[in-house]
Motif scaffolding. Structure first.
Motif, PDB file in Angstrom:
ATOM      1  N   GLU A  75       0.866  -1.377  -0.106  1.00 33.21           N
ATOM      2  CA  GLU A  75      -0.108  -0.109  -0.004  1.00 33.21           C
ATOM      3  C   GLU A  75       0.930   1.252  -0.023  1.00 33.21           C
ATOM      4  O   GLU A  75       0.603   2.273  -0.789  1.00 33.21           O
ATOM      5  CB  GLU A  75      -0.980   0.000   1.130  1.00 33.21           C
ATOM      6  CG  GLU A  75      -2.167  -0.938   0.938  1.00 33.21           C
ATOM      7  CD  GLU A  75      -3.083  -0.246  -0.026  1.00 33.21           C
ATOM      8  OE1 GLU A  75      -3.335   1.163  -0.226  1.00 33.21           O
ATOM      9  OE2 GLU A  75      -3.406  -1.130  -0.670  1.00 33.21           O
ATOM     10  N   TYR A  78       2.286   1.917  -3.405  1.00 33.05           N
ATOM     11  CA  TYR A  78       1.296   2.610  -4.394  1.00 33.05           C
ATOM     12  C   TYR A  78       1.007   3.831  -4.048  1.00 33.05           C
ATOM     13  O   TYR A  78       0.856   4.875  -4.820  1.00 33.05           O
ATOM     14  CB  TYR A  78       0.044   1.574  -4.169  1.00 33.05           C
ATOM     15  CG  TYR A  78      -1.218   2.306  -5.058  1.00 33.05           C
ATOM     16  CD1 TYR A  78      -1.147   2.111  -6.397  1.00 33.05           C
ATOM     17  CD2 TYR A  78      -2.023   3.030  -4.579  1.00 33.05           C
ATOM     18  CE1 TYR A  78      -2.195   2.495  -7.250  1.00 33.05           C
ATOM     19  CE2 TYR A  78      -3.141   3.637  -5.205  1.00 33.05           C
ATOM     20  CZ  TYR A  78      -3.039   3.455  -6.532  1.00 33.05           C
ATOM     21  OH  TYR A  78      -3.952   4.028  -7.331  1.00 33.05           O
ATOM     22  N   THR A  82       1.683   7.264  -6.049  1.00 33.58           N
ATOM     23  CA  THR A  82       0.493   8.089  -6.583  1.00 33.58           C
ATOM     24  C   THR A  82       1.358   9.663  -6.131  1.00 33.58           C
ATOM     25  O   THR A  82       0.579  10.463  -6.816  1.00 33.58           O
ATOM     26  CB  THR A  82      -0.541   7.687  -5.838  1.00 33.58           C
ATOM     27  OG1 THR A  82      -1.065   6.487  -5.918  1.00 33.58           O
ATOM     28  CG2 THR A  82      -1.902   8.697  -6.097  1.00 33.58           C
ATOM     29  N   ARG A  93      -7.874   5.443   0.304  1.00 28.85           N
ATOM     30  CA  ARG A  93      -6.532   4.805   0.219  1.00 28.85           C
ATOM     31  C   ARG A  93      -5.863   5.176   1.703  1.00 28.85           C
ATOM     32  O   ARG A  93      -5.086   4.363   2.164  1.00 28.85           O
ATOM     33  CB  ARG A  93      -5.755   5.210  -0.766  1.00 28.85           C
ATOM     34  CG  ARG A  93      -4.333   4.923  -0.872  1.00 28.85           C
ATOM     35  CD  ARG A  93      -4.284   3.464  -1.684  1.00 28.85           C
ATOM     36  NE  ARG A  93      -4.986   3.245  -2.501  1.00 28.85           N
ATOM     37  CZ  ARG A  93      -4.933   2.076  -3.146  1.00 28.85           C
ATOM     38  NH1 ARG A  93      -4.402   0.980  -2.693  1.00 28.85           N
ATOM     39  NH2 ARG A  93      -5.543   1.807  -4.481  1.00 28.85           N
TER      40      ARG A  93
END
Length: 125
Positions: A75, A78, A82, A93
Motif C-alpha cells: 500500500e 502504491y 501516486t 486509500r
C-alpha cells in the motif's frame, strides 16, 4: 554355657542389625540417585515441551506480522507512486494505510511476548 549361648545370640543380632543398617543406607543412596535422575529427566522434558510450545506460538505470530508488514509495504509503495505523480491519495486509500499500520502495530505487540526463537534441543532419551 547358657551365658555363652545368650551372648552368641545377642552378638548375632547386633551383627545382623549392623549389616541391615548398611544395606538400608546403600538402598537409600541408590534411591536418592534414581530420584535425582528422574527429576533431571522430568525437568529436561518440561524444558523441551516449553520450548516446543513457544516455537509453535511464534510461527503464527511472526507469519501474521510479516503478512501485515507486507500488505502495508504494498500500500505504501502504491501511495508513494501516486504522490510522486503529483496526485492526491483518496480517502479510502488513506484509511486503508491507517488501518494497515494499526494492524501491523497490533501484531507487533505479541512479538515481545514470544521473543526471539530459541534453539530446539533434542528430546531427552
Amino acid at each position: 554355657m547358657a551365658l555363652l549361648g545368650v551372648s552368641g545370640v545377642v552378638a548375632g543380632q547386633l551383627v545382623n542389625a549392623r549389616r541391615e543398617a548398611r544395606r538400608w543406607r546403600r538402598e537409600q543412596v541408590r534411591d536418592d540417585v534414581r530420584w535425582a535422575r528422574e527429576q533431571r529427566r522430568w525437568a529436561e522434558e518440561r524444558d523441551f515441551e516449553t520450548e516446543r510450545y513457544w516455537r509453535d506460538q511464534r510461527f503464527p505470530i511472526y507469519t501474521a506480522f510479516l503478512a501485515a508488514i507486507s500488505n502495508l509495504r504494498v500500500e505504501m509503495t502504491y501511495a508513494g507512486d501516486t504522490l510522486r505523480e503529483g496526485a492526491e491519495l483518496d480517502r479510502a486509500r488513506r484509511e486503508s494505510l491507517v488501518h494497515l499500520a494499526a494492524t501491523a502495530r497490533d501484531l507487533y505487540a505479541p512479538l515481545g511476548v514470544v521473543g526471539p526463537p530459541m534453539s530446539v534441543t533434542r528430546p531427552p532419551s
